[in-house]
Design a protein around this motif. Structure first.
Motif: not given
Ligand SMILES: NC(=O)c1ccc[n+]([C@@H]2O[C@H](COP(=O)([O-])OP(=O)(O)OC[C@H]3O[C@@H](n4cnc5c(N)ncnc54)[C@H](O)[C@@H]3O)[C@@H](O)[C@H]2O)c1
Length: 351
Positions: A144-147, A253-267
């Protein structure tokens, strides 16, 4: 028809371009190489079995048997060979980042538009099976719309040395070197949203410490290194999307985290690729089981470039997309220097 290929800049990465072209020898042949360092040009020409070498790339551009060039110079020297090559009617595959500065990137985009020739920016992460699969998921509308998103590239310790460590040659540090991949991935996956404001920060910390440990990379010269090892930004887009960007080639540090994208219907999260959504009245995670194996991205990239030239198709990774990574990086550096959020510099006039 065999496409005549010239190589401009015969340092480290040119070997990967040559490996790619040699694997696609049915499409083209390397006929000329140039480097401002004559000994390096001569040595590379002999290693690659190429008869013509020069210290002046304009001699390559004057040759009728050269149809395309790979620009493999350091970042501050991407603009001139690219603009001159396009003006001479050659198609160009230029290494990442597109350019050291936004001015340079805009000049290159304009030169491509004016020439009608192909300018492809060699961002090999576009050929990662994970990126291709993530794009399939996002393009299906499953989010859906990624915010909101976070896009991150980290090396715990692998500091750029040589031409990568100097602003005069590289233009910047981790941001332009490895950060550009995650910026491009975010823009590519999300359909090239247009940035409007950026709040950024940069830092040299470990690279100022002569006693810091080095592993996985080469040693660096503390006194000669004058580019940032860390950069981060909060990027606001015209469509309401916000992205956090983080990159470093030296952290505690080992990492700064994973890349991710959040939308209204899924991530979606990357590294490894995972989709999150609601289905069957439950929350579900989807983990693709059949991602194709990684292939040599330089072989894929050079093949794509040569096939587009042969078939008269548009650039697979065009300047009008990648120039936006320079728009964001330029604003990040200006914001870090000003210690406040800044508007991006308009770039659309060159598209
Ligand atoms: N895609 C990747 O995985 C990857 C990896 C490393 C580097 N790169 C990119 O490739 C580019 C080059 O990196 P590198 O590691 O080969 O750097 P390098 O410093 O080893 O080589 C750059 C070469 O360009 C030559 N050069 C500079 N100006 C020139 C000019 N006007 N004409 C001809 N030759 C010129 C230099 O003499 C040098 O030999 C950079 O933009 C870098 O960001 C990409």
């Amino acid at each position: 028809m065999s496409i005549g290929i010239g190589i401009i800049g015969t340092g480290g990465i040119s070997n990967s371009h040559v490996r790619g072209y040699q694997a696609n020898s049915s499409l083209g042949k390397i006929v000329a190489v140039a480097d401002i360092d004559g000994a390096r040009a001569e040595e590379a020409a002999s290693r690659w079995g190429v008869d013509f070498y020069t210290t002046d790339y304009r001699e390559i551009l004057a040759r009728d048997d050269v149809d395309v060039v790979s620009v493999c110079t350091y970042n501050q020297a991407h603009r001139q060979p690219t603009v001159d090559a396009l003006a001479a009617g050659k198609h160009v595959l230029c290494e990442k980042p597109m350019a050291a500065t936004l001015d340079d990137a805009k000049a290159m985009a304009k030169a491509a538009r004016d020439s009608g020739r192909i300018l492809m920016i060699a961002i090999h992460s576009r050929y990662s099976p994970q990126t291709i699969a993530a794009k399939k998921i996002i393009d299906s509308g499953a989010l859906g719309r990624v915010y909101y998103g976070e896009t991150i590239s980290t090396r715990r310790r692998w500091i750029g040395s040589g031409s990568f460590a100097r602003k005069e040659t590289a233009g910047g540090g981790a941001v332009v070197d490895i950060g550009v991949y995650s910026l491009d991935t975010a823009l590519h996956l999300l359909g090239h949203p247009r940035p409007k404001r950026v709040s950024g920060t940069t830092c040299m910390a470990i690279t100022k410490d002569p006693s810091a440990q080095v592993y996985g990379g080469h040693s660096w010269d503390v006194d000669r290194t004058n580019v940032e090892e860390f950069g981060a930004a909060w990027i606001r887009f015209e469509n309401g999307l916000c992205i956090t960007f983080k990159t470093s080639w030296a952290i505690h540090g080992n990492s700064m985290g994973r890349s991710f994208f959040l939308g209204e219907k899924g991530g979606v999260a990357l590294g490894p690729l995972e989709y999150y959504g609601d289905q069957f009245g439950m929350m579900v995670n989807v983990i693709p089981q059949d991602l194709p194996p990684e292939e040599d991205r330089f072989v894929l990239e050079t093949r794509d470039f040569l096939e587009c030239v042969r078939d008269g198709r548009p650039s697979p990774i065009p300047p009008e997309q990648v120039v936006v990574t320079n728009v964001i990086m330029d604003a990040l550096y200006r914001s870090a220097a000003a210690d406040e959020e800044v508007e991006v510099t308009p770039w659309q006039d060159v598209l």
